[in-house]
Design a protein around this motif. Structure first.
Motif, mmCIF file in Angstrom:
data_model
loop_
_atom_site.group_PDB
_atom_site.id
_atom_site.type_symbol
_atom_site.label_atom_id
_atom_site.label_comp_id
_atom_site.label_asym_id
_atom_site.label_seq_id
_atom_site.Cartn_x
_atom_site.Cartn_y
_atom_site.Cartn_z
ATOM 1 N N LYS A 267 -6.120 -24.053 51.113
ATOM 2 C CA LYS A 267 -7.410 -24.618 51.543
ATOM 3 C C LYS A 267 -8.113 -25.417 50.439
ATOM 4 C CE LYS A 267 -7.992 -23.942 55.884
ATOM 5 N NZ LYS A 267 -8.028 -25.155 56.689
ATOM 6 N N ILE A 268 -7.287 -25.962 49.520
ATOM 7 C CA ILE A 268 -7.860 -26.859 48.500
ATOM 8 C C ILE A 268 -8.182 -28.191 49.187
ATOM 9 C CG2 ILE A 268 -7.229 -28.188 46.426
ATOM 10 C CD1 ILE A 268 -5.801 -25.586 45.517
ATOM 11 N N ILE A 269 -7.229 -28.646 50.035
ATOM 12 C CA ILE A 269 -7.545 -29.742 50.968
ATOM 13 C C ILE A 269 -7.767 -29.066 52.319
ATOM 14 C CG2 ILE A 269 -6.760 -31.885 52.030
ATOM 15 C CD1 ILE A 269 -4.868 -32.280 49.705
ATOM 16 N N GLN A 270 -8.855 -29.442 52.988
ATOM 17 C CA GLN A 270 -9.246 -28.704 54.190
ATOM 18 C C GLN A 270 -8.377 -28.979 55.413
ATOM 19 O OE1 GLN A 270 -11.546 -26.238 54.097
ATOM 20 N NE2 GLN A 270 -11.484 -26.713 51.910
ATOM 21 N N THR A 271 -7.873 -30.214 55.556
ATOM 22 C CA THR A 271 -7.132 -30.526 56.789
ATOM 23 C C THR A 271 -5.831 -31.276 56.474
ATOM 24 O OG1 THR A 271 -8.154 -32.692 57.120
ATOM 25 C CG2 THR A 271 -9.320 -30.788 58.054
#
Ligand code: ATP
Length: 518
Positions: A267-271
């Motif tokens: 979840k460091i990049i959300q999507t």
């Protein structure tokens, strides 16, 4: 910038060889505006074309747009630019010079204050007793300065319009119409390359920050519940990048290498769609030869009013350190909702799969063309110092008349080579006759005109020694040179010289195009 810095040397080369130079030099130039000469215009067109081919022509899910530069004022009211597109300004009370407050603090305190409020900036000015860098005079309080250029339209001065400060809003304003005529279902994108204008308080760092520049922007529209529904994610999930997260920035860490798959899992990049577009951008940069990049997460106190999550692609500049090359933001449905409200027009799309009418969410990869062109030039720049050559007869202790020779300092020859990728190089191939006589000039001209039919970015040069002609092309980043000599007249072969290795091979005239492509 010191004269011996790599950035200054690259700027000098840009001006000397006519890539890009300050506009209106004969009138003392015009701050923040630049003109591109023959080599720069070709280079810029090649980068733009590569972007357009990859992200528009080679995709089934992208529509192209070439919108107006002078734009309706309500577009910018809706988008928030009229109220919020400001930079903090301070003015010296004594010499009246104006500065961008956050840049001044970054320069003096060496800490990033991107996006913080005027009140906090004023606290820092007071705390550190910062004064005018030019005359040490007292500075005014930081206040908001709107960056949009305004002009009047038609014969009345009340009818005003703005020069667009970004290309994105022209896409949002056309979204519904283009979706309908392009017959696109979600997910799909609209892409536009064109000029933008910002009345930057202190344009600096050459074309890195100008007042007129080109952007290449994509708005990629997605069903709001499907930001993880990215069919191509598996292809990019193992690609790796250097990630500088908000936590890394707090500890002053450059970043950590990680795969896009792991970045999404943690979840460091959300999507997934956001990760996909970051990977796509890096892949395109790598194809142009640019790899010294990292992804920097916008801190929560720096996020723009419209963004839920933003990552900048940053390049590690020799004297400046890491700086933004481009940004990729999750703009949610902010802009479409804002235009729906201001215009009263419907901005929903019917999604066949879910049978829902939705206002799409948007991932926005926003590239800056001028900044990229300069970065490519800088990255490609190399100076080679040839070993000092002893002058002829050096070592003899006396001249012909018997007098003692003065010892001479052997000259060190400095050659500049631009290792530009053949994809973007302004000239792909240069053709030379070894000499003009013996029919070599005519033969070389024939080779050149034949080649130009398939490779329009070719040149012919017959002036100066062969060494000088190679050096001239190396400075322009030309990947290949062809020399026609006496052997050409006998067996139809030419010498093909490759820029980076300096290696030379003999190639049949009718095989030149293959040799260059290969
Ligand atoms: P910066 O923080 O450097 O001012 P920004 O975050 O305001 O940039 P964006 O609005 O995200 O920039 O614009 C997208 C891209 O457009 C930037 O990453 C950059 O490549 C380019 N760009 C923006 N402003 C300028 C400028 N004044 N001169 C040249 N390029 C620019």
């Amino acid at each position: 910038m010191p004269e011996d810095s790599k950035i200054q040397k690259t700027i000098n080369l840009c001006v000397r060889r006519g890539f890009v130079f300050p506009s209106a030099e004969i009138y003392g130039s015009f701050g923040g505006f630049f003109d591109y000469g023959p080599a720069g215009a070709e280079l810029k067109a090649n980068v733009r074309q590569s972007w357009w081919r990859r992200f528009v022509q080679n995709r089934e899910d992208m529509l192209g747009l070439d919108g107006a530069v002078l734009t309706h004022p309500r577009i910018w009211k809706a988008s928030g630019h009229v109220d919020a597109f400001n930079d903090p300004l301070v003015q010296c009370q004594k010499c009246k010079h104006r500065f961008r407050a956050d840049h001044l603090i970054e320069q003096e305190l060496h800490e990033s204050v991107d996006g913080i409020s005027e009140a906090k900036l004023n606290e820092l000015f007071k705390k550190h007793k910062l004064a005018c860098p030019d005359c040490k005079g007292a500075l005014s309080e930081a206040k908001k300065f709107n960056l949009m250029f305004k002009t009047s339209v038609g014969a009345t001065e009340d009818n005003y319009a703005y020069l667009r400060p970004e290309t994105a809003q022209v896409i949002f304003a056309n979204f519904k119409y283009l979706q309908q005529i392009g017959r696109k279902a979600l997910p799909f994108g609209i892409a536009q390359a064109g000029r933008s204008f910002r009345n930057e308080i202190s344009p600096r760092n050459f074309v890195f920050r100008g007042r007129e520049f080109e952007q290449m922007e994509i708005e990629f529209f997605l069903h709001p519940d499907k930001l993880d529904d990215c069919p191509d994610f598996d292809r990019i999930s193992k690609h790796k990048a250097l990630f500088c997260t908000e936590a890394d920035q707090k500890t002053g860490h450059t970043g950590h290498e990680m795969s896009f798959g792991d970045a999404v899992k943690k979840k460091i990049i959300q999507t997934r769609w956001h990760a996909y577009w970051l990977a796509e951008a890096l892949d395109w940069f790598a194809g142009l030869g640019l790899t010294k990049v990292r992804l920097r997460q916008h801190r929560s106190d720096e996020l723009s009013h419209y963004a839920k999550e933003t990552w900048d692609v940053e390049y590690d500049y020799p004297e400046w350190g890491w700086k933004e090359l481009m940004g990729i933001a999750n703009r949610t449905d902010f802009d479409l909702l804002a235009h729906a409200k201001e215009s009263g027009k419907d901005m929903t799309v019917f999604d066949e799969a879910t049978k829902q009418k939705v206002v799409p969410h948007v991932i926005e990869p926003s590239f800056g063309l001028d900044r990229l062109v300069f970065t490519l030039l800088l990255d490609a720049f190399e100076e080679k110092k040839d070993a000092p050559k002893a002058a002829a007869n050096e070592g003899n202790s006396a001249n012909a008349d018997g007098k003692a020779r003065k010892p001479t300092t052997p000259a060190v020859e400095v050659k500049t080579i631009l290792h530009l990728s053949p994809i973007v190089a302004p000239i792909k191939v240069a053709v030379f006759p070894l000499m003009k006589k013996d029919g070599l000039g005519e033969k070389a001209w024939d080779v050149y005109t034949a080649l130009k039919k398939t490779l329009p970015q070719s040149v012919y040069d017959e002036s100066g020694s062969i060494g000088k002609r190679y050096a001239r092309q190396d400075e322009l980043g030309t990947p290949y040179c062809i020399t026609v000599d006496h052997q050409t007249l006998e067996d139809g072969t030419v010498t093909l010289r490759e820029r980076d290795s300096g290696g030379q091979t003999r190639v049949k005239m009718d095989k030149i195009a293959d040799a260059i492509d290969g």
